[in-house]
Every structure is written in structure tokens, then in C-alpha cells.
Design an enzyme around this catalytic site. Structure first.
Site, PDB file in Angstrom:
ATOM      1  N   LYS A  87      31.680   4.505  65.587  1.00 15.31           N
ATOM      2  CA  LYS A  87      32.427   3.642  66.507  1.00 15.31           C
ATOM      3  C   LYS A  87      31.791   2.260  66.578  1.00 15.31           C
ATOM      4  CE  LYS A  87      35.185   6.877  67.943  1.00 15.31           C
ATOM      5  NZ  LYS A  87      36.429   6.940  67.250  1.00 15.31           N
ATOM      6  N   SER A  93      40.068   7.111  62.997  1.00 16.01           N
ATOM      7  CA  SER A  93      39.900   6.190  64.113  1.00 16.01           C
ATOM      8  C   SER A  93      39.212   4.875  63.766  1.00 16.01           C
ATOM      9  CB  SER A  93      39.150   6.870  65.269  1.00 16.01           C
ATOM     10  OG  SER A  93      37.809   7.116  64.905  1.00 16.01           O
TER      11      SER A  93
END
Length: 146
Positions: free
Chosen positions: A104, A67
Site C-alpha cells: 500500500k 488494489s
């Protein structure tokens, strides 16, 4: 979270035991041309000193998942994380979301925190009421093997 989310698989502390001074070539290396390296090794570079600004607040994590590939973070990479840096908008962070560690980009949208992936195949993690979010530190460097 999906199975391929970029998550932390190992956490390592930092302990400076030894200084290793390696040759540091102050002239840039040009791709495609010969480089007389011996002419420029006038300095020594200690990677601990260069990469670790706050030793007592620094730790390393090994990551797994897809991701964050557009940010240059891939499975097997080691991230250097600094807990002394304030996690502000746009920084890549190590966060615990309901007890699970993820990597993230932190974004605030209309005052609400989101954890954004750097791969269009993954949706942002929107922090909803009842979810627990703890930011563990800001990613400063990626050690990536080619």
C-alpha cells in the site's frame, strides 16, 4: 481486507552470488525509429548494482491482487523492497496489518497512519486502536513482465 487486495504471496532474500554485466546503451531508445544499438554499447550494467543499493536490507516479494494497479503493481509482479529506507508519507510500503502482509501507499492524515490503495475500487485501511501495523520496508522497484 477483501480477497483481491494486493498482498504478498512470497518473500525472497537477496544474496549476490554472481555479477552479470550486460550491455548498457547510454543513448535513449526511440520508439518508432531504427536504432543502431551496436554503436552505443560502450558500458556494462550490473542489475544487482543498479537496483540493489543496500544488499543486507533488501528483499523481494511476489504480489497478488488488484488494489495497486494504478501504481503499476499487478498480480505476479516482483517488488524490490529496501528496509533501510525510512517509510515516509507517499511511499509504497510492504506492511503487516494484524499479521497479514499488504502492499500500500503510506499516508498520514491528521497524524494517523492510513494504507492507501492505488485503485478506486478499494477503500483505505485506517489504522484503528487495537490494530497492529508493522512497516517491513519501502518498495523501490517493480519487476513487471509484459
Amino acid at each position: 481486507m477483501t480477497e483481491k487486495e494486493t498482498k504478498v504471496t512470497n518473500i525472497f532474500g537477496f544474496e549476490k552470488k554472481k555479477t552479470v554485466d550486460l550491455p548498457y546503451y547510454v543513448e535513449g531508445v526511440r520508439a518508432g525509429f531504427l536504432f543502431p544499438a551496436d554503436d552505443f554499447s560502450e558500458y556494462k550494467l550490473d542489475l544487482n548494482e543498479y537496483l540493489i543499493k543496500h544488499p543486507s536490507a533488501t528483499f523481494f516479494v511476489k504480489v497478488e491482487g488488484e488494489s495497486m494497479v494504478d501504481a503499476g503493481i499487478h498480480t505476479g509482479d516482483i517488488l524490490i523492497v529496501d528496509r533501510s529506507i525510512t517509510p515516509v508519507d507517499g511511499k509504497i510500503v510492504i506492511a503487516a496489518v494484524d499479521g497479514e502482509f499488504v502492499v500500500k501507499r503510506l499516508k498520514h492524515i491528521e497524524g494517523k497512519p492510513f494504507l492507501i490503495s492505488e485503485n478506486p475500487d478499494y477503500k483505505p485501511i485506517e489504522m484503528e486502536e487495537g490494530m497492529e501495523l508493522t512497516i517491513w520496508g519501502v518498495v523501490k522497484n517493480v519487476i513487471h513482465e509484459f
